[in-house]
Scaffold this motif. Structure first.
Motif, short mmCIF file in Angstrom:
data_model
loop_
_atom_site.label_atom_id
_atom_site.label_comp_id
_atom_site.label_asym_id
_atom_site.label_seq_id
_atom_site.Cartn_x
_atom_site.Cartn_y
_atom_site.Cartn_z
N UNK A 73 -19.08 3.68 15.85
CA UNK A 73 -18.44 4.42 14.68
C UNK A 73 -17.32 3.50 14.17
N UNK A 74 -17.14 3.19 12.77
CA UNK A 74 -16.08 2.66 12.24
C UNK A 74 -14.61 3.56 12.40
N UNK A 75 -13.60 3.06 12.96
CA UNK A 75 -12.41 3.86 12.90
C UNK A 75 -11.25 3.13 12.15
N UNK A 76 -10.07 3.78 12.07
CA UNK A 76 -8.99 3.15 11.59
C UNK A 76 -7.92 4.16 11.70
N UNK A 77 -6.75 3.53 12.55
CA UNK A 77 -5.70 4.63 12.58
C UNK A 77 -4.60 3.87 13.18
N UNK A 78 -3.17 4.21 13.22
CA UNK A 78 -2.19 3.42 13.67
C UNK A 78 -2.31 3.38 15.22
N UNK A 79 -1.67 2.55 15.86
CA UNK A 79 -1.71 2.58 17.30
C UNK A 79 -1.30 3.84 18.09
N UNK A 80 -0.30 4.55 17.55
CA UNK A 80 0.28 5.75 18.29
C UNK A 80 -0.68 6.95 18.23
N UNK A 81 -1.81 6.79 17.43
CA UNK A 81 -3.09 7.71 17.43
C UNK A 81 -4.09 7.56 18.27
N UNK A 82 -3.80 6.49 18.99
CA UNK A 82 -5.11 6.08 20.11
C UNK A 82 -5.35 7.09 20.87
N UNK A 83 -4.32 7.75 21.66
CA UNK A 83 -4.47 8.74 22.53
C UNK A 83 -5.21 9.93 22.01
N UNK A 84 -4.87 10.26 20.85
CA UNK A 84 -5.46 11.49 20.34
C UNK A 84 -6.98 11.11 19.95
N UNK A 85 -7.30 9.93 19.22
CA UNK A 85 -8.70 9.53 19.02
C UNK A 85 -9.38 9.73 20.29
N UNK A 86 -8.91 8.89 21.45
CA UNK A 86 -9.68 8.85 22.81
C UNK A 86 -10.03 10.27 23.18
N UNK A 88 -10.15 13.19 21.56
CA UNK A 88 -10.90 13.87 20.96
C UNK A 88 -12.35 13.62 21.38
N UNK A 89 -12.61 12.21 21.44
CA UNK A 89 -13.95 11.90 21.89
C UNK A 89 -14.36 12.53 23.10
N UNK A 90 -13.47 12.24 24.27
CA UNK A 90 -14.03 12.74 25.42
C UNK A 90 -13.92 13.84 25.76
N UNK A 91 -13.14 14.85 24.97
CA UNK A 91 -13.00 16.37 25.18
C UNK A 91 -14.61 16.76 24.41
N UNK A 92 -15.14 16.20 23.58
CA UNK A 92 -16.27 16.60 23.11
C UNK A 92 -17.33 15.91 24.19
N UNK A 93 -17.33 15.14 25.07
CA UNK A 93 -18.12 15.00 26.11
C UNK A 93 -18.80 13.61 25.83
N UNK A 94 -18.35 12.65 25.20
CA UNK A 94 -18.96 11.32 24.96
C UNK A 94 -18.16 10.32 25.75
N UNK A 95 -18.70 9.25 26.09
CA UNK A 95 -17.99 8.05 26.62
C UNK A 95 -17.60 6.98 25.61
N UNK A 96 -16.39 6.45 25.63
CA UNK A 96 -15.98 5.39 24.88
C UNK A 96 -16.23 4.37 25.58
N UNK A 116 -14.07 7.87 29.95
CA UNK A 116 -14.88 9.20 29.95
C UNK A 116 -14.35 10.59 30.24
N UNK A 117 -12.88 10.44 30.55
CA UNK A 117 -12.09 11.69 30.81
C UNK A 117 -10.75 11.40 30.11
N UNK A 118 -10.04 12.49 29.93
CA UNK A 118 -8.55 12.56 29.62
C UNK A 118 -7.74 11.39 30.50
#
Length: 172
Positions: A73-86, A88-96, A116-118
């Motif tokens: 996936x092509x993503x774009x956001x500010x550094x301070x949004x990294x934890x929110x992005x990660x 969101x992905x792991x809460x939906x059950x995927x691994x980054x 894989x987890x928060x």
């Protein structure tokens, strides 16, 4: 222990671990320097052993299990949004699996994540905050790719939709 046996032992330790194993921990267990371990890992990789280096240590990639869909996936956001992005992905059950940026001089640069987890996401952010290191996406004004390991294509699309709603996807 000779070098060949040491490398086999390193591979076995990593393979049997449920979590990444740091070079320092391997060095301590085997009575050698961290640099010897780094060299041994390079030689194991050159022999075709699949070992990835994450921010927390070495591991055998488990995201390539059968019945999984691997997508980018092509993503774009500010550094301070990294934890929110990660999260969101792991809460939906995927691994980054990783993060990829396109550098004008070096081309594609990949950083192994295996988040894989928060708890994994929090540990990653804690390491960033504790160091003077910047995210790879800082090189590209926030634009980056993530490789995700999902249950199937529909699961991947569900995560893509959620990232789009959150404003984290590159808009075409």
């Amino acid at each position: 222990m000779d070098a060949t046996k040491r490398r086999e032992r390193i591979f076995e330790i990593i393979r049997q671990s449920n979590a990444p194993v740091s070079a320092s921990a391997l060095a301590k267990e085997l009575g050698v320097s961290r640099q010897v371990i780094v060299g041994d890992i390079a030689l194991l990789r050159a022999q075709g052993r699949e070992i990835i280096a994450t921010a927390r240590g070495y591991m055998i990639p488990s995201f390539r299990e059968a019945n999984q869909y691997i997508g980018k996936m092509a993503c774009c956001h500010h550094a301070e949004n990294t934890i929110e992005e990660l999260c969101l992905i792991v809460d939906l059950g995927a691994t980054v699996v990783d993060v990829i940026v396109e550098h004008e001089l070096y081309g594609e640069i990949t950083g192994q994540l295996n988040i894989k987890t928060r708890d994994d996401a929090d540990a990653f952010i804690t390491r960033i905050n504790a160091s003077e290191v910047r995210l790879l996406s800082a090189l590209t004004q926030g634009v980056h790719l993530h490789t995700l390991a999902c249950r199937n294509k529909a699961h991947f699309e569900e995560i893509k939709h959620a990232l789009n709603i959150a404003g984290f996807l590159v808009q075409s």
